[in-house]
Design a protein around this motif. Structure first.
Motif, PDB file in Angstrom:
ATOM      1  N   MET A   1     -46.005 120.136  10.823  1.00  0.00           N
ATOM      2  CA  MET A   1     -45.054 120.338   9.751  1.00  0.00           C
ATOM      3  C   MET A   1     -43.684 120.634  10.348  1.00  0.00           C
ATOM      4  O   MET A   1     -43.539 121.516  11.174  1.00  0.00           O
ATOM      5  CB  MET A   1     -45.512 121.491   8.871  1.00  0.00           C
ATOM      6  CG  MET A   1     -44.614 121.802   7.746  1.00  0.00           C
ATOM      7  SD  MET A   1     -45.430 123.130   6.830  1.00  0.00           S
ATOM      8  CE  MET A   1     -44.316 123.398   5.571  1.00  0.00           C
ATOM      9  N   ARG A   2     -42.704 119.896   9.935  1.00  0.00           N
ATOM     10  CA  ARG A   2     -41.357 120.041  10.472  1.00  0.00           C
ATOM     11  C   ARG A   2     -40.521 120.913   9.540  1.00  0.00           C
ATOM     12  O   ARG A   2     -40.511 120.722   8.326  1.00  0.00           O
ATOM     13  CB  ARG A   2     -40.721 118.676  10.608  1.00  0.00           C
ATOM     14  CG  ARG A   2     -39.402 118.738  11.293  1.00  0.00           C
ATOM     15  CD  ARG A   2     -38.913 117.386  11.655  1.00  0.00           C
ATOM     16  NE  ARG A   2     -37.651 117.564  12.338  1.00  0.00           N
ATOM     17  CZ  ARG A   2     -36.786 116.642  12.533  1.00  0.00           C
ATOM     18  NH1 ARG A   2     -37.041 115.420  12.123  1.00  0.00           N
ATOM     19  NH2 ARG A   2     -35.666 116.883  13.154  1.00  0.00           N
ATOM     20  N   VAL A   3     -39.830 121.885  10.107  1.00  0.00           N
ATOM     21  CA  VAL A   3     -38.974 122.781   9.334  1.00  0.00           C
ATOM     22  C   VAL A   3     -37.587 122.165   9.250  1.00  0.00           C
ATOM     23  O   VAL A   3     -37.010 121.769  10.259  1.00  0.00           O
ATOM     24  CB  VAL A   3     -38.899 124.176  10.000  1.00  0.00           C
ATOM     25  CG1 VAL A   3     -37.940 125.075   9.255  1.00  0.00           C
ATOM     26  CG2 VAL A   3     -40.281 124.792  10.084  1.00  0.00           C
ATOM     27  N   GLN A   4     -37.080 122.105   8.030  1.00  0.00           N
ATOM     28  CA  GLN A   4     -35.745 121.545   7.837  1.00  0.00           C
ATOM     29  C   GLN A   4     -34.701 122.605   8.154  1.00  0.00           C
ATOM     30  O   GLN A   4     -34.823 123.751   7.731  1.00  0.00           O
ATOM     31  CB  GLN A   4     -35.592 121.074   6.389  1.00  0.00           C
ATOM     32  CG  GLN A   4     -34.289 120.354   6.133  1.00  0.00           C
ATOM     33  CD  GLN A   4     -34.225 119.823   4.703  1.00  0.00           C
ATOM     34  OE1 GLN A   4     -35.104 120.073   3.893  1.00  0.00           O
ATOM     35  NE2 GLN A   4     -33.185 119.085   4.419  1.00  0.00           N
ATOM     36  N   THR A   5     -33.705 122.229   8.915  1.00  0.00           N
ATOM     37  CA  THR A   5     -32.628 123.155   9.250  1.00  0.00           C
ATOM     38  C   THR A   5     -31.334 122.674   8.595  1.00  0.00           C
ATOM     39  O   THR A   5     -31.172 121.494   8.291  1.00  0.00           O
ATOM     40  CB  THR A   5     -32.430 123.242  10.774  1.00  0.00           C
ATOM     41  OG1 THR A   5     -32.126 121.944  11.287  1.00  0.00           O
ATOM     42  CG2 THR A   5     -33.681 123.783  11.455  1.00  0.00           C
ATOM     43  N   PHE A   6     -30.428 123.617   8.382  1.00  0.00           N
ATOM     44  CA  PHE A   6     -29.142 123.322   7.764  1.00  0.00           C
ATOM     45  C   PHE A   6     -28.035 123.848   8.659  1.00  0.00           C
ATOM     46  O   PHE A   6     -28.196 124.872   9.323  1.00  0.00           O
ATOM     47  CB  PHE A   6     -29.042 123.978   6.383  1.00  0.00           C
ATOM     48  CG  PHE A   6     -30.066 123.481   5.410  1.00  0.00           C
ATOM     49  CD1 PHE A   6     -29.823 122.346   4.656  1.00  0.00           C
ATOM     50  CD2 PHE A   6     -31.280 124.131   5.251  1.00  0.00           C
ATOM     51  CE1 PHE A   6     -30.762 121.871   3.754  1.00  0.00           C
ATOM     52  CE2 PHE A   6     -32.228 123.676   4.351  1.00  0.00           C
ATOM     53  CZ  PHE A   6     -31.971 122.540   3.604  1.00  0.00           C
ATOM     54  N   PRO A   7     -26.891 123.173   8.655  1.00  0.00           N
ATOM     55  CA  PRO A   7     -25.759 123.668   9.451  1.00  0.00           C
ATOM     56  C   PRO A   7     -25.303 125.033   8.947  1.00  0.00           C
ATOM     57  O   PRO A   7     -25.363 125.328   7.747  1.00  0.00           O
ATOM     58  CB  PRO A   7     -24.667 122.625   9.221  1.00  0.00           C
ATOM     59  CG  PRO A   7     -25.352 121.439   8.626  1.00  0.00           C
ATOM     60  CD  PRO A   7     -26.595 121.925   7.976  1.00  0.00           C
ATOM     61  N   ARG A   8     -24.878 125.864   9.868  1.00  0.00           N
ATOM     62  CA  ARG A   8     -24.410 127.219   9.540  1.00  0.00           C
ATOM     63  C   ARG A   8     -23.323 127.190   8.470  1.00  0.00           C
ATOM     64  O   ARG A   8     -23.342 127.997   7.540  1.00  0.00           O
ATOM     65  CB  ARG A   8     -23.906 127.898  10.811  1.00  0.00           C
ATOM     66  CG  ARG A   8     -23.376 129.285  10.597  1.00  0.00           C
ATOM     67  CD  ARG A   8     -22.932 129.893  11.938  1.00  0.00           C
ATOM     68  NE  ARG A   8     -22.124 131.052  11.755  1.00  0.00           N
ATOM     69  CZ  ARG A   8     -22.581 132.286  11.650  1.00  0.00           C
ATOM     70  NH1 ARG A   8     -23.875 132.502  11.701  1.00  0.00           N
ATOM     71  NH2 ARG A   8     -21.756 133.303  11.487  1.00  0.00           N
ATOM     72  N   ALA A   9     -22.374 126.267   8.571  1.00  0.00           N
ATOM     73  CA  ALA A   9     -21.286 126.176   7.598  1.00  0.00           C
ATOM     74  C   ALA A   9     -21.827 125.922   6.190  1.00  0.00           C
ATOM     75  O   ALA A   9     -21.339 126.514   5.217  1.00  0.00           O
ATOM     76  CB  ALA A   9     -20.301 125.076   7.999  1.00  0.00           C
ATOM     77  N   GLN A  10     -22.842 125.080   6.074  1.00  0.00           N
ATOM     78  CA  GLN A  10     -23.426 124.796   4.763  1.00  0.00           C
ATOM     79  C   GLN A  10     -24.128 126.033   4.200  1.00  0.00           C
ATOM     80  O   GLN A  10     -24.007 126.337   3.015  1.00  0.00           O
ATOM     81  CB  GLN A  10     -24.417 123.630   4.862  1.00  0.00           C
ATOM     82  CG  GLN A  10     -25.034 123.271   3.524  1.00  0.00           C
ATOM     83  CD  GLN A  10     -26.052 122.148   3.633  1.00  0.00           C
ATOM     84  OE1 GLN A  10     -26.219 121.548   4.683  1.00  0.00           O
ATOM     85  NE2 GLN A  10     -26.749 121.898   2.543  1.00  0.00           N
ATOM     86  N   ILE A  11     -24.845 126.746   5.042  1.00  0.00           N
ATOM     87  CA  ILE A  11     -25.534 127.962   4.611  1.00  0.00           C
ATOM     88  C   ILE A  11     -24.522 128.991   4.117  1.00  0.00           C
ATOM     89  O   ILE A  11     -24.692 129.600   3.057  1.00  0.00           O
ATOM     90  CB  ILE A  11     -26.395 128.537   5.749  1.00  0.00           C
ATOM     91  CG1 ILE A  11     -27.546 127.578   6.064  1.00  0.00           C
ATOM     92  CG2 ILE A  11     -26.913 129.923   5.397  1.00  0.00           C
ATOM     93  CD1 ILE A  11     -28.293 127.911   7.331  1.00  0.00           C
ATOM     94  N   LEU A  12     -23.447 129.191   4.884  1.00  0.00           N
ATOM     95  CA  LEU A  12     -22.417 130.157   4.490  1.00  0.00           C
ATOM     96  C   LEU A  12     -21.722 129.746   3.201  1.00  0.00           C
ATOM     97  O   LEU A  12     -21.427 130.587   2.344  1.00  0.00           O
ATOM     98  CB  LEU A  12     -21.398 130.343   5.617  1.00  0.00           C
ATOM     99  CG  LEU A  12     -21.922 131.060   6.857  1.00  0.00           C
ATOM    100  CD1 LEU A  12     -20.871 131.054   7.960  1.00  0.00           C
ATOM    101  CD2 LEU A  12     -22.332 132.486   6.519  1.00  0.00           C
ATOM    102  N   GLN A  13     -21.473 128.467   3.035  1.00  0.00           N
ATOM    103  CA  GLN A  13     -20.832 127.981   1.821  1.00  0.00           C
ATOM    104  C   GLN A  13     -21.731 128.221   0.609  1.00  0.00           C
ATOM    105  O   GLN A  13     -21.274 128.700  -0.434  1.00  0.00           O
ATOM    106  CB  GLN A  13     -20.490 126.493   1.956  1.00  0.00           C
ATOM    107  CG  GLN A  13     -19.752 125.951   0.744  1.00  0.00           C
ATOM    108  CD  GLN A  13     -19.415 124.479   0.905  1.00  0.00           C
ATOM    109  OE1 GLN A  13     -20.151 123.727   1.547  1.00  0.00           O
ATOM    110  NE2 GLN A  13     -18.294 124.073   0.312  1.00  0.00           N
TER     111      GLN A  13
END
Length: 142
Positions: A1-13
């Motif tokens: 199972m692959r965990v999806q990651t998000f860019p830090r800027a997107q998370i902060l936004q």
């Protein structure tokens, strides 16, 4: 199972947008989330904090540590109930506790020592019931 990651800027936004939404209408969203927390943990036991011997060690009688994850201090001089402080481990790396009362200050610092606490963060106001609390005792020269 692959965990999806998000860019830090997107998370902060997204966090910023969520905070703005919760703060709308005079913080109505934050107030609702706080109210929703009132049911969390109702099924968990708090026998140690509710015992007669420990009641005076609780700043607030309705905020008690859960028995399954409470911080246990070392027993002092074979006296029962000296292992109690109103504090819980959260999950494993943090301790949440109430500000110490005059009669629990020694227990607070004993917990800091025994648990090898390196950082203390205060996330509350210095004002309680119109009284401004001091972070540290006034020095003799003040």
């Amino acid at each position: 199972m692959r965990v999806q990651t998000f860019p830090r800027a997107q998370i902060l936004q997204e966090f910023h947008f969520q905070c703005q939404a919760l703060a709308a209408s005079n913080n109505r969203g934050f107030k609702q989330e706080f109210e929703d927390l009132s049911e969390v943990g109702k099924e968990l036991t708090t026998r140690a904090g509710d015992s007669e011997a420990n009641r005076e060690k609780n700043r607030y009688p309705f905020i008690l540590p859960y028995d399954h994850c409470r911080v246990r201090l070392s027993v002092q001089n074979s006296h029962p109930h000296t292992d109690y402080i109103n504090a819980n481990f959260v999950p494993r790396d943090f301790i949440c506790t109430q500000g110490p009362l005059h009669n629990t200050t020694i227990d607070f610092w004993r917990m800091v020592w025994e648990q090898n606490v390196r950082i203390i963060v205060m996330v509350t106001s210095l004002r309680e019931k119109e009284i401004v609390r001091k972070m540290f005792p006034a020095s003799a020269n003040a």
